[in-house]
Scaffold this motif. Structure first.
Motif, PDB file in Angstrom:
ATOM      1  N   ALA A   1      -4.498   5.711  -7.918  1.00  0.00           N
ATOM      2  CA  ALA A   1      -3.879   4.719  -7.036  1.00  0.00           C
ATOM      3  C   ALA A   1      -4.352   3.309  -7.338  1.00  0.00           C
ATOM      4  N   THR A   2      -5.606   3.169  -7.761  1.00  0.00           N
ATOM      5  CA  THR A   2      -6.137   1.841  -8.073  1.00  0.00           C
ATOM      6  C   THR A   2      -5.774   1.398  -9.484  1.00  0.00           C
ATOM      7  N   GLU A   3      -4.957   2.210 -10.169  1.00  0.00           N
ATOM      8  CA  GLU A   3      -4.503   1.924 -11.530  1.00  0.00           C
ATOM      9  C   GLU A   3      -5.668   1.673 -12.471  1.00  0.00           C
ATOM     10  N   PRO A   4      -6.534   2.678 -12.649  1.00  0.00           N
ATOM     11  CA  PRO A   4      -7.656   2.521 -13.568  1.00  0.00           C
ATOM     12  C   PRO A   4      -7.189   2.483 -15.014  1.00  0.00           C
ATOM     13  N   THR A   5      -8.086   2.106 -15.893  1.00  0.00           N
ATOM     14  CA  THR A   5      -7.824   2.145 -17.326  1.00  0.00           C
ATOM     15  C   THR A   5      -8.228   3.490 -17.903  1.00  0.00           C
ATOM     16  N   VAL A   6      -9.337   4.032 -17.397  1.00  0.00           N
ATOM     17  CA  VAL A   6      -9.888   5.303 -17.874  1.00  0.00           C
ATOM     18  C   VAL A   6     -10.033   6.242 -16.691  1.00  0.00           C
ATOM     19  N   LEU A   7      -9.769   7.533 -16.929  1.00  0.00           N
ATOM     20  CA  LEU A   7      -9.924   8.557 -15.903  1.00  0.00           C
ATOM     21  C   LEU A   7     -10.918   9.599 -16.411  1.00  0.00           C
ATOM     22  N   LEU A   8     -12.007   9.775 -15.664  1.00  0.00           N
ATOM     23  CA  LEU A   8     -13.015  10.782 -15.988  1.00  0.00           C
ATOM     24  C   LEU A   8     -12.758  12.022 -15.150  1.00  0.00           C
ATOM     25  N   MET A   9     -12.806  13.191 -15.773  1.00  0.00           N
ATOM     26  CA  MET A   9     -12.528  14.444 -15.069  1.00  0.00           C
ATOM     27  C   MET A   9     -13.643  15.437 -15.383  1.00  0.00           C
ATOM     28  N   ASP A  10     -14.402  15.816 -14.358  1.00  0.00           N
ATOM     29  CA  ASP A  10     -15.569  16.680 -14.531  1.00  0.00           C
ATOM     30  C   ASP A  10     -15.219  18.108 -14.110  1.00  0.00           C
TER      31      ASP A  10
ATOM     32  N   VAL B   1       0.832  -1.201   0.000  1.00  0.00           N
ATOM     33  CA  VAL B   1       0.000   0.000   0.000  1.00  0.00           C
ATOM     34  C   VAL B   1       0.870   1.257   0.000  1.00  0.00           C
ATOM     35  N   ALA B   2       1.899   1.276   0.848  1.00  0.00           N
ATOM     36  CA  ALA B   2       2.757   2.456   0.927  1.00  0.00           C
ATOM     37  C   ALA B   2       3.434   2.743  -0.409  1.00  0.00           C
ATOM     38  N   GLY B   3       3.895   1.695  -1.069  1.00  0.00           N
ATOM     39  CA  GLY B   3       4.527   1.877  -2.371  1.00  0.00           C
ATOM     40  C   GLY B   3       3.548   2.390  -3.412  1.00  0.00           C
ATOM     41  N   ARG B   4       2.331   1.874  -3.367  1.00  0.00           N
ATOM     42  CA  ARG B   4       1.316   2.315  -4.325  1.00  0.00           C
ATOM     43  C   ARG B   4       0.923   3.773  -4.068  1.00  0.00           C
ATOM     44  N   VAL B   5       0.839   4.159  -2.785  1.00  0.00           N
ATOM     45  CA  VAL B   5       0.511   5.546  -2.441  1.00  0.00           C
ATOM     46  C   VAL B   5       1.600   6.481  -2.960  1.00  0.00           C
ATOM     47  N   GLU B   6       2.860   6.137  -2.717  1.00  0.00           N
ATOM     48  CA  GLU B   6       3.950   6.982  -3.210  1.00  0.00           C
ATOM     49  C   GLU B   6       3.904   7.085  -4.725  1.00  0.00           C
ATOM     50  N   HIS B   7       3.692   5.979  -5.402  1.00  0.00           N
ATOM     51  CA  HIS B   7       3.647   5.989  -6.866  1.00  0.00           C
ATOM     52  C   HIS B   7       2.523   6.895  -7.373  1.00  0.00           C
ATOM     53  N   ALA B   8       1.356   6.820  -6.722  1.00  0.00           N
ATOM     54  CA  ALA B   8       0.218   7.642  -7.140  1.00  0.00           C
ATOM     55  C   ALA B   8       0.495   9.124  -6.913  1.00  0.00           C
ATOM     56  N   LEU B   9       1.105   9.438  -5.787  1.00  0.00           N
ATOM     57  CA  LEU B   9       1.433  10.842  -5.507  1.00  0.00           C
ATOM     58  C   LEU B   9       2.473  11.366  -6.491  1.00  0.00           C
ATOM     59  N   ARG B  10       3.392  10.520  -6.875  1.00  0.00           N
ATOM     60  CA  ARG B  10       4.362  10.924  -7.896  1.00  0.00           C
ATOM     61  C   ARG B  10       3.661  11.148  -9.234  1.00  0.00           C
ATOM     62  N   ARG B  11       2.743  10.260  -9.602  1.00  0.00           N
ATOM     63  CA  ARG B  11       2.012  10.406 -10.858  1.00  0.00           C
ATOM     64  C   ARG B  11       1.218  11.705 -10.880  1.00  0.00           C
ATOM     65  N   ALA B  12       0.735  12.125  -9.696  1.00  0.00           N
ATOM     66  CA  ALA B  12      -0.047  13.352  -9.591  1.00  0.00           C
ATOM     67  C   ALA B  12       0.824  14.583  -9.349  1.00  0.00           C
ATOM     68  N   ALA B  13       2.144  14.426  -9.487  1.00  0.00           N
ATOM     69  CA  ALA B  13       3.097  15.531  -9.319  1.00  0.00           C
ATOM     70  C   ALA B  13       2.942  16.202  -7.961  1.00  0.00           C
ATOM     71  N   LEU B  14       2.734  15.386  -6.920  1.00  0.00           N
ATOM     72  CA  LEU B  14       2.502  15.927  -5.581  1.00  0.00           C
ATOM     73  C   LEU B  14       3.474  15.375  -4.544  1.00  0.00           C
ATOM     74  N   TRP B  15       4.189  14.321  -4.860  1.00  0.00           N
ATOM     75  CA  TRP B  15       5.021  13.643  -3.876  1.00  0.00           C
ATOM     76  C   TRP B  15       6.035  14.566  -3.210  1.00  0.00           C
ATOM     77  N   ASP B  16       6.755  15.330  -3.989  1.00  0.00           N
ATOM     78  CA  ASP B  16       7.800  16.181  -3.426  1.00  0.00           C
ATOM     79  C   ASP B  16       7.236  17.224  -2.466  1.00  0.00           C
TER      80      ASP B  16
END
Length: 276
Positions: free
Chosen positions: A180-189, A137-152
């Motif tokens: 974080a759940t590694e979706p295939t599609v991302l919807l943004m409203d 879980v911790a690794g996945r959280v870090e990866h997601a925060l990095r993907r969202a340009a927020l980790w640093d």
């Protein structure tokens, strides 16, 4: 294989596999809220590996259609969709399909940043725990925060409340939670409508980066934003001929074509600012 198993089976890379270039094929005959006809006669294919922008005036049904792509409208009393929504070849409205599973693979980011009243770490881990993720879980959280340009910006305060972040950071936190759940599609409203220009630019840059790994469908009230980030643009309008306000798809094409050489006069009028 059941419909549920078929949806559970593909991982994020499956969206780019095969010759079919459509991730979600949405064919709406009618979307109803009780007796109100919200959307009619709209075929909206979402192409794999691209950003599809939905534009149009208020009340044209663009958010209604977007939320139909992962069954978020199921949460609204009286909602009914006539037609079908195919995700990688499976009808997500099949009675055997669990909406929670659908939302695992088709994530959502909302108009207003909506972090939960919990730590930054727990915000990102929320979907993993909901889906009973058994891995790191911790690794996945870090990866997601990095993907969202927020980790640093948050790596030293993961126990702080997600509500303590700025508006732009909160929206990126919500994006991290979604990926974080590694979706295939991302919807943004309308993910930037509540943000200042600097935060908006960060989110737009992030969308272009995320497009490398995710298919994105974006509702935006900002036509300039659509020209900056969308590969494909779908223009919706409102039919008031029968006294109500019913949205429908007018045309959908490559973004440059829609804005520079639209086929429909109604599109030309909207792009030209004759109505909004």
């Amino acid at each position: 294989m059941s419909a549920v198993e078929a949806i559970q089976d593909p991982g994020p890379s499956a969206v780019r596999a095969g010759s079919n270039d459509i991730a979600i094929d949405c064919r709406v005959e009618k979307i109803m809220y009780g007796q109100f006809l919200a959307v009619r006669d709209s075929h909206v294919p979402i192409q794999k590996g691209k950003i599809t922008g939905f534009i149009g005036p208020s009340g044209c049904g663009k958010s209604t259609v977007l939320r139909s792509l992962n069954r978020m409208n199921d949460l609204i009393d009286g909602f009914k969709l006539e037609g079908n929504v195919q995700f990688l070849g499976q009808d997500i409205y099949d009675k055997s399909v669990d909406p929670v599973v659908v939302r695992r693979y088709i994530g959502m980011v909302f108009q207003q940043p909506n972090p939960f009243a919990m730590s930054i770490f727990d915000n990102v881990a929320f979907g993993l725990r909901l889906n009973k993720f058994k891995g790191d879980v911790a690794g996945r959280v870090e990866h997601a925060l990095r993907r969202a340009a927020l980790w640093d910006e948050v790596k030293d305060k993961l126990k702080a409340s997600g509500l303590s972040l700025s508006g732009g950071q909160q929206q990126r936190l919500c994006i991290a939670r979604a990926v974080a759940t590694e979706p295939t599609v991302l919807l943004m409203d309308e993910p930037c409508s509540a943000l200042d220009p600097i935060a908006t630019r960060r989110i737009e840059e992030l969308m272009l980066e995320l497009r490398k790994d995710y298919t994105i469908a974006l509702v935006t009230h900002n036509m300039q934003q659509a020209t900056r980030v969308a590969d494909i643009t779908a223009f919706f309008a409102v039919d008031i001929s029968k006294g109500g306000r019913t949205g429908y798809l007018v045309e959908m094409d490559e973004t440059a074509r829609v804005f520079e050489d639209p086929r429909e006069q109604l599109t030309k009028d909207y792009i030209g600012g004759k109505f909004s």
